[in-house]
Design a protein around this motif. Structure first.
Motif, PDB file in Angstrom:
ATOM      1  N   GLU A 178      61.887   1.880 -15.126  1.00 12.35           N
ATOM      2  CA  GLU A 178      62.646   2.971 -15.898  1.00 12.35           C
ATOM      3  C   GLU A 178      62.927   4.133 -14.917  1.00 12.35           C
ATOM      4  O   GLU A 178      63.934   4.520 -14.922  1.00 12.35           O
ATOM      5  N   GLN A 179      61.996   4.199 -13.885  1.00 13.13           N
ATOM      6  CA  GLN A 179      62.431   5.482 -12.842  1.00 13.13           C
ATOM      7  C   GLN A 179      63.229   5.090 -11.810  1.00 13.13           C
ATOM      8  O   GLN A 179      64.266   5.810 -11.463  1.00 13.13           O
ATOM      9  N   ALA A 180      62.988   3.852 -11.253  1.00 16.95           N
ATOM     10  CA  ALA A 180      63.822   3.169 -10.074  1.00 16.95           C
ATOM     11  C   ALA A 180      63.687   1.711 -10.070  1.00 16.95           C
ATOM     12  O   ALA A 180      62.374   1.379 -10.485  1.00 16.95           O
ATOM     13  N   PRO A 181      64.422   0.719  -9.714  1.00 22.79           N
ATOM     14  CA  PRO A 181      64.275  -0.465  -9.552  1.00 22.79           C
ATOM     15  C   PRO A 181      62.944  -0.851  -8.500  1.00 22.79           C
ATOM     16  O   PRO A 181      62.996   0.006  -7.431  1.00 22.79           O
ATOM     17  N   ILE A 182      62.025  -1.754  -8.898  1.00 21.38           N
ATOM     18  CA  ILE A 182      60.944  -2.124  -7.924  1.00 21.38           C
ATOM     19  C   ILE A 182      61.850  -3.380  -6.979  1.00 21.38           C
ATOM     20  O   ILE A 182      61.992  -4.359  -7.417  1.00 21.38           O
ATOM     21  N   GLU A 183      61.658  -2.820  -5.760  1.00 26.72           N
ATOM     22  CA  GLU A 183      62.571  -3.654  -4.861  1.00 26.72           C
ATOM     23  C   GLU A 183      61.843  -4.376  -3.863  1.00 26.72           C
ATOM     24  O   GLU A 183      62.259  -5.385  -3.383  1.00 26.72           O
ATOM     25  N   THR A 184      60.644  -3.986  -3.425  1.00 25.33           N
ATOM     26  CA  THR A 184      59.658  -4.610  -2.438  1.00 25.33           C
ATOM     27  C   THR A 184      58.379  -5.166  -2.939  1.00 25.33           C
ATOM     28  O   THR A 184      57.943  -4.843  -3.974  1.00 25.33           O
ATOM     29  N   THR A 185      57.758  -6.062  -2.141  1.00 23.13           N
ATOM     30  CA  THR A 185      56.561  -6.655  -2.519  1.00 23.13           C
ATOM     31  C   THR A 185      55.437  -5.650  -2.598  1.00 23.13           C
ATOM     32  O   THR A 185      54.782  -5.782  -3.421  1.00 23.13           O
ATOM     33  N   LEU A 186      55.462  -4.547  -1.535  1.00 28.01           N
ATOM     34  CA  LEU A 186      54.315  -3.614  -1.488  1.00 28.01           C
ATOM     35  C   LEU A 186      54.525  -2.483  -2.675  1.00 28.01           C
ATOM     36  O   LEU A 186      53.612  -2.075  -3.154  1.00 28.01           O
ATOM     37  N   GLU A 187      55.718  -2.455  -2.942  1.00 33.16           N
ATOM     38  CA  GLU A 187      56.196  -1.602  -4.327  1.00 33.16           C
ATOM     39  C   GLU A 187      55.230  -2.075  -5.422  1.00 33.16           C
ATOM     40  O   GLU A 187      54.699  -1.635  -6.222  1.00 33.16           O
ATOM     41  N   LEU A 188      55.617  -3.462  -5.622  1.00 35.74           N
ATOM     42  CA  LEU A 188      55.183  -4.313  -6.833  1.00 35.74           C
ATOM     43  C   LEU A 188      53.597  -4.033  -6.610  1.00 35.74           C
ATOM     44  O   LEU A 188      52.758  -4.217  -7.640  1.00 35.74           O
ATOM     45  N   VAL A 189      52.874  -4.452  -5.414  1.00 36.49           N
ATOM     46  CA  VAL A 189      51.556  -4.344  -5.297  1.00 36.49           C
ATOM     47  C   VAL A 189      50.747  -3.074  -5.835  1.00 36.49           C
ATOM     48  O   VAL A 189      49.953  -2.824  -6.420  1.00 36.49           O
TER      49      VAL A 189
END
Length: 311
Positions: A173-184
């Protein structure tokens, strides 16, 4: 990526299980680096091996490896779930053996740029076939919270699925999750301290679940198991290597159903369905890796090989 080196799991056991005839026709539905295919091709004289893979990088690497076998080998870019269509286009009605080595291959995991790994930062991709439309980024950023919870629990057997799904939705909701480590980072934030101290990486189960969803891996296994047995000649064999319980359950159930035949209720005095067994199961339990193989390739630890033979 130019190097596609993959250590083939249960190599001898699976190829031996096919009981190769030198003049037979065989399908390796999951070509990968070509390790299993090379062992099959070595045993052919006038026979044919058809290698299928959805990953063009794997096809190129396997093509180089299998070049010495010339016309004994034909490679096709497709999903193994399309095996019936592939054989139809090649005007082949029946084959003597089918080998499936399911799951993601080592080069796909190890190439950080493809987004399969939770250890390297990369765009959220996870597609085995780069031509497919659906990516991990689309799943993570657009699927409803309840659907994310479902796949995390069903495909990853993740006990913190509700918390992780909720955390993903809050973050995106704040910003798209774009990378693997962001998701981690999001996954870690949703888990209790005790879970973060476990030996297994906290993102392992979630990444598995998202990868399975992106590539429709379980749907592909269900489709190929429905189509494979009818494509076998009498005495032809189907050998399938699985790497987690979800795949293995589908394979085990499908082989057992094909071996059972009659589906009438037990209380019926005679069979009225007329269904006959299509295969016999070879071995009561799945074949697993030897200690020697596990020492050389720890990724083989969860591998199970099941084999059946057409009646």
């Amino acid at each position: 990526m130019t190097d596609f080196h993959h250590v083939s799991v249960l190599l001898k056991e699976s190829v031996d299980a096919l009981n190769i005839r030198p003049d037979g026709i065989y399908v390796d539905g999951t070509l990968g680096g070509g390790g299993h295919s090379e062992e099959i091709a070595k045993r052919l004289t006038t026979g044919l091996l058809i290698g299928i893979d959805r990953d063009k990088t794997a096809l190129r690497a396997a093509g180089e490896r299998l070049r010495p076998y010339g016309e004994r080998v034909k490679l096709v870019h497709s999903n193994f779930s399309q095996i019936a269509w592939v054989l139809q286009t090649l005007e082949i009605e029946k084959v003597d053996g089918i080998l499936l080595d399911l799951g993601v291959s080592s080069p796909q995991l190890d190439d950080g740029s493809r987004g399969f790994s939770y250890m390297a930062d990369a765009p959220l991709d996870m597609r085995m076939d780069a031509g497919d439309a659906l990516t991990a980024a689309a799943v993570v950023n657009t699927w409803p919270q309840e659907e994310l919870r479902r796949i995390l629990y069903a495909y990853g057997e993740e006990r913190y699925a509700p918390q992780i799904a909720a955390a993903i939705c809050r973050r995106r909701e704040q910003a798209p999750i774009e990378t693997t480590l962001e998701l981690v980072d999001v996954i870690r934030s949703a888990m209790p301290p005790a879970a973060l101290r476990e030996k297994q990486h906290p993102a392992k189960r979630s990444f598995q679940a998202i990868r399975i969803a992106v590539n429709d891996e379980l749907g592909a296994v269900e489709r190929v198991m429905a189509d494979a047995v009818p494509l076998l000649r009498k005495d032809g064999r189907l050998a399938v290597i699985t790497f987690h319980s979800l795949e293995d359950r589908i394979v085990k159930t499908a082989m057992a159903a094909a071996a059972r035949g009659c589906t009438c209720p037990p209380e019926f005095p005679v069979c009225v369905c007329g269904k006959k067994p299509q295969v016999k199961l070879l071995g009561r339990k799945p074949v697993t890796s030897t200690q020697e193989e596990l020492e050389e390739n720890p990724r083989a630890r969860s591998a199970k090989l099941r084999v059946c033979q057409k009646l």
